[in-house]
Design an enzyme around this catalytic site. Structure first.
Site, PDB file in Angstrom:
ATOM      1  N   ASP A  89      -7.854  -1.087   4.342  1.00  9.88           N
ATOM      2  CA  ASP A  89      -6.932  -2.127   3.896  1.00  9.88           C
ATOM      3  C   ASP A  89      -7.274  -3.154   4.567  1.00  9.88           C
ATOM      4  O   ASP A  89      -6.704  -4.483   4.088  1.00  9.88           O
ATOM      5  CB  ASP A  89      -5.417  -1.764   3.984  1.00  9.88           C
ATOM      6  CG  ASP A  89      -4.697  -0.975   3.115  1.00  9.88           C
ATOM      7  OD1 ASP A  89      -5.250  -1.032   1.849  1.00  9.88           O
ATOM      8  OD2 ASP A  89      -3.879  -0.173   3.438  1.00  9.88           O
ATOM      9  N   ASP A  95       0.922  -1.045   0.115  1.00  8.84           N
ATOM     10  CA  ASP A  95      -0.056   0.117   0.001  1.00  8.84           C
ATOM     11  C   ASP A  95       0.947   1.086  -0.020  1.00  8.84           C
ATOM     12  O   ASP A  95       2.098   0.706   0.391  1.00  8.84           O
ATOM     13  CB  ASP A  95      -0.700  -0.041   1.318  1.00  8.84           C
ATOM     14  CG  ASP A  95      -1.773   1.317   1.501  1.00  8.84           C
ATOM     15  OD1 ASP A  95      -2.276   1.749   0.540  1.00  8.84           O
ATOM     16  OD2 ASP A  95      -1.673   1.768   2.819  1.00  8.84           O
ATOM     17  N   ASP A 142      -1.816  -0.542   5.863  1.00  8.73           N
ATOM     18  CA  ASP A 142      -2.181   0.070   7.111  1.00  8.73           C
ATOM     19  C   ASP A 142      -3.664   0.603   6.835  1.00  8.73           C
ATOM     20  O   ASP A 142      -4.244   0.290   5.754  1.00  8.73           O
ATOM     21  CB  ASP A 142      -1.249   0.989   7.533  1.00  8.73           C
ATOM     22  CG  ASP A 142      -1.704   2.381   6.774  1.00  8.73           C
ATOM     23  OD1 ASP A 142      -1.769   2.287   5.714  1.00  8.73           O
ATOM     24  OD2 ASP A 142      -1.426   3.589   7.528  1.00  8.73           O
TER      25      ASP A 142
END
Lengths: 815, 51
Positions: A716, A517, A712
């Site tokens: 997510d 991410d 995080d």
């Protein structure tokens, strides 16, 4: 009035208001019910009663006709066991309950296997997995079909005592266990040394020089000295074997105990009759060596447990304490453990409530899934109680702490830590299953070799059968995986990687795609001032100081970045007055009597007039903030998210390992592509919604990829659970951590590379261990059956093979 | 060699005596902390050595 009213009045001082048992003198547990304090006999009852009252069910006490549930009359249970049945700590969502118990009396992998086997036989137990290194049992059961007390009772029958986890008791238990083992080792060692002295003349003397009466004397002395070793030191093995026989399973202590008993009984008979072989030296040595290898194993286990212990004390993380509330003031981050009753803490969205409390300001939705299994968030507002461990899902609230963190019902992260390592990866399960077959096969084999030698050469039948029983080492087989995993888990914990699920190391080792991410993972998620340009003749430091003064009161990320920049450059401190915030635009206010505006171009143009004197178009992904005063543009600040320091090294490491790197982000496409180019990531997708991320990961998986996901943030959570193995940043939201397999506690992305390195080394060590255990047994057992090994040599071989496995695993801890 | 008839039983008693002594020492906690006392000797400040 019903009976309850009578109970409310008189006996409250002597007996527990909840269960009716005597309240120990000096007890400080009590619960306010209907405005009166009622004494409780233990924290368990207190928690139950408190839960009942908190749920608004205080009517229960008015309407009940007897004290709270006790065990039924036919099967009286120790009263303390029955208490656990209603313990709210174990009330899972739905029909299944879940608990982490601390089990006393774990000796080696054999016990683990025995406990799991026995509990799984019980009707209603869904899963039971025992962690050797921490001595904790993770249990799930159907609460309609079996009571926790019945499970504890079953454990007690096979010789283990279990308690809900309690740090003080655990420490005490560890101390006691190591003291006992130390004593047993000492006694065995002393009698081994002395017995060897008596045996030496017999080994050394030439035929006929040692007269029979002297031999008899030595043998009787050896017998006497072997007694303490058998009676005291061999207890763990004899008890273990007895317990497993009673549970109708073949534990790994069975061949050991059989070997000891057979050798000892044979020696007694020989001593009594005055002819034949005696094995007192072998018996004492076997006991000593076996205890020594267990001592080693226990030391290793204890080390792993202390790391977890330390973590637990640090884990309920921290809380933002508003010390001056209700006066406005800065929040101070304090350890959650230091929170006391009456403190007011600020709980931001995504944060876990650090302690039980009452909301005093704000309104939010709280996620209780960790505590109750209830997945839909519940709305709570002023005056509502919130338990520690609930996750704040929508807006910031202020909470007044009602109980200190140490007493709070549960903290979400604590539970995570307890779950760590409590289940076993497939490879360990395989080893355990094969170990049980191994024991059964071994017993048959020992019997067969005894029969064969009886027929062939009766004098050698006993020594051969004993050697076969003693030389085999199912423990090495069973220890191979858990010892390596415990050492690796412990080492990673030291580096800030908390492994929550058992398969992590195994899967990470196999992973083909590593998906990252962006915000909060590869970047710190915090804006920082990259450039501060001043227009025309404005003084740079002065501009920064003015900007910082204007932004001082705002909690916006941009404001924090500017404040941090001012502190860094050492700009003078100024105070602003008459601050006014224009949502989505910026701020205005006076500094030193002059009006200033800070914010986006159009907001500042409202005071500075005309168009901003553009220097250049801002880069993609950069935010710009302008500062201006009446008729004049002063400065332009360029801000952007900062890449984590160790991000590049981490990505390079994975690339060098031949893993595919993927970047998925909800950010703007061009920004994501720019970062991918900068970090040499082969595939990058910007503007992804959580559902699109999920689809992308699932599409990769459908093409056979093993996906490791690092992320995080609340958004997510879904993709983290979908990935084969997932990592959540410790600084991210608690919700993401719950969905992840691994939590990076210190927020260092480089920790993933550590984890990957450790994973491949762990897999190597496990394979070595299993190969060694299998090879050793394949060579040693037939050798013993052929009569090439005598009992004492077998004893050494068996103890050494366990020690090799443990020592090899301990290598993982170093370096 | 006749002395052995006295010495061997004596050595057995000695071992049992040693075990008894060891258990006593263990019960009074002498083996609980094997590192601390050795370090405490080295501390200059005698007052802190008491705890």
């Amino acid at each position: 009035m019903p009976d309850g009213a009578a109970m409310t009045a008189a006996p409250a001082l002597q007996s527990c208001f909840h269960c009716g048992q005597d309240v120990p003198p000096g007890s400080r547990w009590s619960v306010a019910i209907d405005g009166a304090q009622h004494a409780m006999c233990c924290p368990g009852c207190e928690a139950v009663a408190k839960a009942i009252v908190d749920l608004g069910q205080a009517d229960y006490y008015r309407n009940r006709s007897a004290y709270a549930a006790r065990a039924d009359a036919e099967a009286p249970l120790p009263s303390q066991l029955a208490l656990y049945n209603d313990d709210p700590r174990f009330a899972g969502g739905g029909e299944e309950s879940e608990a982490i118990l601390l089990v006393e009396g774990i000796r080696c992998a054999a016990c683990v296997w025995l406990i799991e086997r026995r509990l799984m036989q019980l009707d209603g137990v869904v899963s039971a997995s025992m962690n050797v290194s921490t001595e904790r049992l993770a249990l799930r059961w159907h609460k309609d079909r079996i009571q926790l007390s019945a499970i504890l009772q079953a454990l007690r029958q096979i010789g283990y005592t279990a308690f809900p986890y309690d740090a003080v008791r655990h420490t005490e238990q560890l101390r006691k266990a190591s003291r006992t083992l130390g004593r047993q080792l000492f006694v065995a060692g002393l009698s081994m040394m002395q017995v060897m002295m008596y045996v030496a003349p017999e080994y050394l003397a030439e035929d006929g020089t040692l007269d029979a009466s002297m031999t008899g004397l030595m043998r009787w002395a050896s017998l006497l000295l072997t007694l303490p070793a058998i009676v005291y030191s061999a207890q763990p093995f004899l008890r273990g074997a007895w317990a497993s026989l009673r549970a109708r399973t073949l534990g790994m202590d069975v061949p050991v105990a059989l070997g000891i008993v057979a050798a000892f009984a044979g020696s007694i008979a020989a001593t009594w009759r005055g002819r034949g072989e005696v094995y007192f030296d072998s018996v004492t040595m076997f006991i000593f060596l076996l205890l020594a290898s267990r001592y080693l194993e226990m030391a290793a286990r204890r080390k792993a447990a202390t790391a977890l212990e330390r973590l637990q004390h640090a884990l309920p993380a921290s809380a933002t304490l508003l010390s001056a509330w209700p006066a406005p003031g800065e929040g101070r981050v304090v350890p959650a453990a230091s929170l006391a009753r009456g403190d007011v803490i600020m709980v931001k969205p995504g944060e876990t409530v650090a302690a039980d409390g009452v909301i005093v300001e704000g309104r939010t939705a709280l996620d209780f899934s960790l505590l109750t299994g209830e997945s839909a968030p519940q709305t709570k507002s002023c005056g509502d109680e919130v338990p520690g461990g609930a996750v704040n899902a929508s807006a910031m609230v202020l909470v007044r702490v009602e109980r200190s963190a140490a007493e709070s019902t549960l903290s979400g992260l604590l539970k995570l830590a307890e779950r760590a390592g409590s289940a076993k990866p497939a490879i360990a399960q395989w080893a355990d299953r094969s170990a049980s077959w191994f024991v059964a096969g071994l017993l048959l084999f020992a019997l067969a070799s005894f029969g064969f030698w009886w027929w062939q050469d009766a004098a050698r039948a006993w020594p051969v059968a004993i050697a076969v029983l003693v030389v085999s080492c199912p423990c090495a087989l069973s220890l191979a995986t858990p010892s390596a995993l415990a050492a690796a888990t412990d080492r990673l914990l030291g580096k800030g990687v908390l492994i929550v699920r058992p398969h992590v190391l195994e899967t990470l080792h196999r992973a083909t795609h590593i998906v990252f991410d962006k915000t909060g993972t590869l970047t710190t998620g915090q804006l920082a001032v990259q450039r501060a340009d001043t227009f025309s003749a404005a003084d740079g430091a002065q501009c920064v100081a003015i900007a910082a003064a204007l932004e001082a009161g705002s909690a916006h990320p941009i404001a924090r970045a500017i404040a941090a920049h001012a502190a860094q450059t050492g700009a003078p401190r100024l105070a602003a007055t008459g601050l006014r915030e224009v949502p989505g635009q910026g701020l205005e206010g006076q500094v030193g009597g002059t009006a200033y505006r800070i914010g986006n171009a159009s907001h500042v143009a409202g005071i500075a007039g005309c168009l901003p004197p553009w220097r250049s178009a801002p880069d993609a992904g950069m935010s710009t903030v302008f500062l201006g005063m009446q008729g004049k543009w002063l400065a332009c600040f360029t801000l952007s998210d900062t890449i984590r320091e160790d991000a590049r090294a981490t990505l390079d490491y994975f690339a060098s390992q031949g893993k595919h790197l993927v970047l998925l982000s909800g950010d703007r496409e061009e920004l994501v592509q720019r970062m991918a180019r900068e970090l040499k990531i082969e595939r990058a997708e910007g503007g992804c919604l959580p559902s699109e991320k999920l689809e992308l990961v699932q599409e990769l998986q459908s093409r056979g990829a093993v996906v490791a996901m690092v992320g995080d943030g609340i958004n997510d959570a879904a993709v983290l659970s979908a990935a084969d193995v997932s990592f959540a940043m410790g600084s991210g939201s608690a919700l993401a951590q719950v969905s992840a397999d691994t939590v990076l506690l210190n927020g260092r992305i480089g920790a993933i590379a550590d984890a990957a390195r450790t994973a491949s080394r762990t897999m190597r060590v496990i394979r070595q261990n299993l190969a060694w255990a299998v090879a050793y047994n394949i060579v040693a057992i037939p050798a013993a059956a052929c009569g090439w090994l005598n009992p004492w040599l077998s004893g050494i071989g068996m103890a050494a093979s366990s020690a090799v496995v443990v020592l090899n695993a301990l290598r993982l801890r170093g370096k | 060699m006749e002395a052995l008839y006295l010495l061997v039983p004596l050595s057995v008693l000695l071992v049992f005596g040693a075990i008894w002594l060891f258990f006593n020492a263990s019960d009074t906690g002498q083996f609980d902390d094997l590192v601390g006392p050795a370090l405490r000797v080295l501390q200059d400040d005698d007052r802190s050595g008491e705890f």
